[in-house]
Structure formats: structure tokens, C-alpha cells
Design a protein around this motif. Structure first.
Motif, PDB file in Angstrom:
ATOM      1  N   LYS A  38       0.868  -1.190   0.000  1.00 23.39           N
ATOM      2  CA  LYS A  38       0.000   0.000   0.000  1.00 23.39           C
ATOM      3  C   LYS A  38       0.895   1.226   0.000  1.00 23.39           C
ATOM      4  O   LYS A  38       1.819   1.342   0.810  1.00 23.39           O
ATOM      5  CB  LYS A  38      -0.910   0.030   1.239  1.00 23.39           C
ATOM      6  N   ASP A  41       1.953   8.236   2.005  1.00 24.59           N
ATOM      7  CA  ASP A  41       1.828   9.639   1.671  1.00 24.59           C
ATOM      8  C   ASP A  41       2.315  10.470   2.851  1.00 24.59           C
ATOM      9  O   ASP A  41       2.211  10.042   4.000  1.00 24.59           O
ATOM     10  CB  ASP A  41       0.353   9.956   1.369  1.00 24.59           C
ATOM     11  N   ARG A  81      -1.920   4.765   2.546  1.00 20.86           N
ATOM     12  CA  ARG A  81      -3.187   4.847   1.827  1.00 20.86           C
ATOM     13  C   ARG A  81      -3.838   3.471   1.857  1.00 20.86           C
ATOM     14  O   ARG A  81      -3.171   2.451   1.807  1.00 20.86           O
ATOM     15  CB  ARG A  81      -2.958   5.286   0.390  1.00 20.86           C
TER      16      ARG A  81
END
Length: 129
Positions: A38, A41, A81
Motif C-alpha cells: 500500500k 503519503d 493509503r
């Protein structure tokens, strides 16, 4: 006395943010083919809140009736995320990563240019120009 009025330290903090963002983006790109990965960020607002929390943690109550302020656990602004882009569960969207990379590069270049200008001004003053 603060010789540089905090400008250089603020630019330094901006560069630290940009560097962290660059590392996260590079890590995402490197794991584009890793099943189940995944993407991550960097959240500027979260980093700002962490700094505010750490700054306010130095508050020393002057009255026993005051509430004590304790900082939250630092998350350093990086979060994962939760969505997947591919069937294998990978969440790296290369178009988004390349756009983030370009945006981060422009931000970094602007900070470096401003820092260079600041040092140029200081150099001019030191040399008496």
C-alpha cells in the motif's frame, strides 16, 4: 538574539519536509510491483499538528487548577493509503506518484533558490557590498 529572524530555520524545515516526501515517493515507486504493498503519503497538516503538539507540550502550568497539556504520539506525517490500484492488492498509482514527484521537485527547487538568495544577501553584507 536571532540573527536570521528564523527564515533560514523555516527554510530548513521546509527542506526536511521535501526530503521526507521525496523518500516516501521513491519508496512507493520502488514497490510498484510488490503484491499487497500500500502506497504511503506525507501529510503536511499532520506534521504541522505534531509540531504544534510538541511546542505546546513545553507548557508548565503556573496554577494547580490548570489542565496539563501532554503531546500525542508523533506520527511524523507519513500515513498509509488504504486503496488498491491493481488486482494483486498493490496501491501504487504511478501517474499520481509522478505528479507528486514533479510537485515536490518544484517545491524543493523554490526553497533552494530562496535559501541561496538569503545566503547571497548575507555574503554581500559580510563583504560590505
Amino acid at each position: 538574539m536571532n540573527l536570521f529572524s528564523g527564515t533560514i530555520s523555516q527554510l530548513e524545515q521546509g527542506l526536511a519536509y521535501s526530503s521526507l516526501n521525496q523518500k516516501v515517493i521513491a519508496n512507493n515507486v520502488a514497490n510498484v510491483d510488490t503484491p499487497g504493498y500500500k502506497s504511503k503519503d506525507v501529510n503536511f497538516e499532520r506534521m504541522l499538528q505534531d509540531e504544534i503538539q510538541m511546542t505546546s507540550s513545553s507548557f508548565q502550568p503556573s496554577n494547580p487548577k490548570h489542565f496539563e497539556i501532554t503531546p500525542k504520539q508523533s506520527t511524523s506525517g507519513v500515513h498509509q493509503r488504504s486503496f488498491s490500484v491493481r488486482e494483486n492488492g498493490n496501491g501504487v498509482d504511478m501517474d499520481r506518484e509522478m505528479a507528486n514527484l514533479a510537485t515536490n521537485q518544484i517545491y524543493y527547487d523554490a526553497l533552494i533558490e530562496r535559501l541561496s538568495g538569503k545566503f547571497g544577501s548575507l555574503n554581500s553584507v559580510i563583504q560590505g557590498g
